[in-house]
Design a protein around this motif. Sequence first.
Motif, PDB file in Angstrom:
ATOM      1  N   GLN A 224       0.808  -1.219   0.000  1.00  0.00           N
ATOM      2  CA  GLN A 224       0.000   0.000   0.000  1.00  0.00           C
ATOM      3  C   GLN A 224       0.837   1.262   0.000  1.00  0.00           C
ATOM      4  O   GLN A 224       0.324   2.353   0.243  1.00  0.00           O
ATOM      5  CB  GLN A 224      -0.904   0.019   1.228  1.00  0.00           C
ATOM      6  CG  GLN A 224      -0.135   0.154   2.545  1.00  0.00           C
ATOM      7  CD  GLN A 224      -1.075   0.239   3.725  1.00  0.00           C
ATOM      8  OE1 GLN A 224      -2.277   0.287   3.544  1.00  0.00           O
ATOM      9  NE2 GLN A 224      -0.534   0.234   4.921  1.00  0.00           N
ATOM     10  N   ASP A 225       2.131   1.135  -0.325  1.00  0.00           N
ATOM     11  CA  ASP A 225       2.996   2.292  -0.247  1.00  0.00           C
ATOM     12  C   ASP A 225       3.841   2.376  -1.520  1.00  0.00           C
ATOM     13  O   ASP A 225       4.477   1.410  -1.930  1.00  0.00           O
ATOM     14  CB  ASP A 225       3.906   2.192   0.978  1.00  0.00           C
ATOM     15  CG  ASP A 225       4.758   3.432   1.153  1.00  0.00           C
ATOM     16  OD1 ASP A 225       4.223   4.447   1.605  1.00  0.00           O
ATOM     17  OD2 ASP A 225       5.946   3.360   0.805  1.00  0.00           O
ATOM     18  N   LEU A 226       3.817   3.548  -2.188  1.00  0.00           N
ATOM     19  CA  LEU A 226       4.665   3.819  -3.342  1.00  0.00           C
ATOM     20  C   LEU A 226       5.466   5.076  -3.035  1.00  0.00           C
ATOM     21  O   LEU A 226       4.950   6.189  -3.069  1.00  0.00           O
ATOM     22  CB  LEU A 226       3.822   4.043  -4.606  1.00  0.00           C
ATOM     23  CG  LEU A 226       3.209   2.803  -5.264  1.00  0.00           C
ATOM     24  CD1 LEU A 226       2.303   3.225  -6.412  1.00  0.00           C
ATOM     25  CD2 LEU A 226       4.295   1.857  -5.758  1.00  0.00           C
ATOM     26  N   ARG A 227       6.729   4.885  -2.654  1.00  0.00           N
ATOM     27  CA  ARG A 227       7.611   6.004  -2.326  1.00  0.00           C
ATOM     28  C   ARG A 227       6.964   6.938  -1.304  1.00  0.00           C
ATOM     29  O   ARG A 227       6.974   8.153  -1.442  1.00  0.00           O
ATOM     30  CB  ARG A 227       7.977   6.787  -3.594  1.00  0.00           C
ATOM     31  CG  ARG A 227       8.913   6.033  -4.523  1.00  0.00           C
ATOM     32  CD  ARG A 227       9.397   6.932  -5.638  1.00  0.00           C
ATOM     33  NE  ARG A 227      10.329   6.231  -6.509  1.00  0.00           N
ATOM     34  CZ  ARG A 227      10.902   6.801  -7.584  1.00  0.00           C
ATOM     35  NH1 ARG A 227      10.615   8.050  -7.890  1.00  0.00           N
ATOM     36  NH2 ARG A 227      11.726   6.110  -8.326  1.00  0.00           N
ATOM     37  N   GLY A 228       6.337   6.359  -0.293  1.00  0.00           N
ATOM     38  CA  GLY A 228       5.735   7.141   0.776  1.00  0.00           C
ATOM     39  C   GLY A 228       4.317   7.577   0.515  1.00  0.00           C
ATOM     40  O   GLY A 228       3.669   8.145   1.405  1.00  0.00           O
ATOM     41  N   GLU A 229       3.799   7.362  -0.687  1.00  0.00           N
ATOM     42  CA  GLU A 229       2.412   7.736  -0.990  1.00  0.00           C
ATOM     43  C   GLU A 229       1.536   6.503  -0.764  1.00  0.00           C
ATOM     44  O   GLU A 229       1.655   5.496  -1.462  1.00  0.00           O
ATOM     45  CB  GLU A 229       2.298   8.223  -2.445  1.00  0.00           C
ATOM     46  CG  GLU A 229       3.044   9.507  -2.732  1.00  0.00           C
ATOM     47  CD  GLU A 229       2.509  10.671  -1.933  1.00  0.00           C
ATOM     48  OE1 GLU A 229       1.286  10.682  -1.642  1.00  0.00           O
ATOM     49  OE2 GLU A 229       3.292  11.577  -1.590  1.00  0.00           O
ATOM     50  N   ARG A 230       0.617   6.604   0.230  1.00  0.00           N
ATOM     51  CA  ARG A 230      -0.213   5.461   0.609  1.00  0.00           C
ATOM     52  C   ARG A 230      -1.547   5.499  -0.140  1.00  0.00           C
ATOM     53  O   ARG A 230      -2.079   6.558  -0.439  1.00  0.00           O
ATOM     54  CB  ARG A 230      -0.478   5.479   2.110  1.00  0.00           C
ATOM     55  CG  ARG A 230       0.769   5.310   2.952  1.00  0.00           C
ATOM     56  CD  ARG A 230       0.458   5.493   4.416  1.00  0.00           C
ATOM     57  NE  ARG A 230      -0.505   4.498   4.881  1.00  0.00           N
ATOM     58  CZ  ARG A 230      -0.196   3.272   5.289  1.00  0.00           C
ATOM     59  NH1 ARG A 230       1.068   2.898   5.293  1.00  0.00           N
ATOM     60  NH2 ARG A 230      -1.113   2.429   5.716  1.00  0.00           N
TER      61      ARG A 230
END
Length: 630
Positions: A224-230
């Motif tokens: 659920q996390d892409l480079r800190g973007e949830r």
Amino acid sequence: EDSIRIEGEHAAPEELLFRLGRLPHSGSLPALAGDYGRVVTSRELAGDERLSDQWRDLFAEHGVQAPLAVPVVTHGRHSAVVVVCYDVATHYTDEELVVANNLASAAGAALERAGLFENERRTRRLAQALADMSALLAETLKTQDVLQRIVEHSARLLGVDACAIAVVVPDGREDELATHACYGSDDQLVGVLREAEVGDLVNEVARSRRTVTVEELASETSSQDLRGERYEAFLGVPMRHPRGYLIGTLSVFQREAHQWDTAEIAALESFAHSAATAIRNAELYANVKRDRDTIEKILASIGEGIVATDAQGRVTLWNRAAHEITGIARGSAVGRFWHDVLGLPQSHERAGSDGVVEAHPGGASMWLSITTSELLDRDRRVGAIHAFRDVTATHTLDALRSDFVTTVSRALRTPLTTMYGFVHLLQRDDAELSDEDREAFLGYVVEETERMAAIVDDLQRVAEIDAGSVQVEPRPVQLGPLVEAAAAAVQDTAATHPLVVEVPPDLVAHADPERLREVMDNLLANAIRMSPDGGEIAVSARREEGQVVLSVRDDGMAISARERRQLFTKFYVAPAAGGPAGTGLGLYISRGLMAAMGGRIEAAPGAERGTTFTLEIPAVHDAALGQERS
């Protein structure tokens, strides 16, 4: 099931609503109503042990004494709860409970109608979006444009924060993906999707080749996390090629948890199909374009002119060789009848057979060898392919050879006839001939023999030139005496042609004197023959940039540009020539001898009439001339 989302309220304190959304669902009044499937009341909240301490404390802080919860049923299941709060302890009557149930029924019916309306609206939007996609696919073959439009429609139709299309990397592993298009209302999430590698869930869609739906990712921290973007909700569908292999994935992302319904899944799958179709169309177009480019390269490299025509005979293809042969550009040929483009005679148009034919493309005359093959579709003629090449030189050479045979036969027959007549007369016993007559007849025989020998010498010289075996011995030659001697030799046959010689006495060229004299004899004889009505023949020479330029000009008949191009061709006799016809080899021999001596010969029209032949011969420097004399 673990939290409460407030959908609507009336006269409720904001602090109460804020904290309600953060309390656990278990041990709550809505949870009891949902579990029991009926109205749940609490006459005295403080002593109701069915509720958790958190719920009792929250209601007590805001003065709630007697809450009532009514479950709302939609589509056969409890999907919502209506909570009514009283600030005093209350004993609910049967009539009030009936009113509460009626309220719940009305709310449920309203929700169902709203859901139906929303589904209908979504269906219409989906149909319109799919129609737009179909129109776009028919309108353009630019894959990136179509893919970008698909993610925009998907994000807007489903109301998600971001949407992305990932495509299998060319020449990579089958499951190696790269993002090609993305769009959404959440710029940060879209930016990460555009720049980061695809996430675990997208890879799962690619690996499983099936639709993957996730309503909440709280327990899947790795996904659920892409480079800190949830993001919390995910829906991804595979894009498959008609042959079954994976093309890529179409995925949508939502910051908040979301339960995907069948309509949303079907919509995204439809868009995925459109995206796969767009990529497939682009692939087919690329293949067709590659094949077309290959064919065009092949046609461009072919030396023969290739013309494709439709069933009516109009040009649909015109290759580079056709342009180079005819001088007619492709844009001027396509769409016109091919017979008109090539300027073919009507007889060939009617016959339509292969062979050599005289054509006039753009007004120019040439001979073309044409081969035609019909294009058939189920025994129906749909066009033709015409291949042609320029055989003007070969055709002209064949014609010249035929003329040469005639010319040489005539040239040899005349002296042979003369010789035969005189020899036969000398052999007769009854002929009373004086010694003077016999001497004269023998002189004629010798003269005609020399003419025949000259013809044979010309033929032998042509063979040497063609074989590249001409022997020359260049050395410094004073042009003045050589030109004067050549002019004197033809003076007796040029009574009506004043000869003017202007050659500086000190002009020296580097040439074979015998071969150069042979060239001068040919040029002077040609000038006399081209001036049957008389006229001045001028010979001049000058030194120019390391070359000696020697010119022979006559005032005879003008020669056309077409004839000038053939002057130095074997066996060619200019139609304008007067006097006894030669063999058509003199100028051809002259050009070959000049080339062997390192020079060249050209012909140009005179200022008013006649022709000027110009020889360019290497000059001899004064120092070199002095050494030669020493």
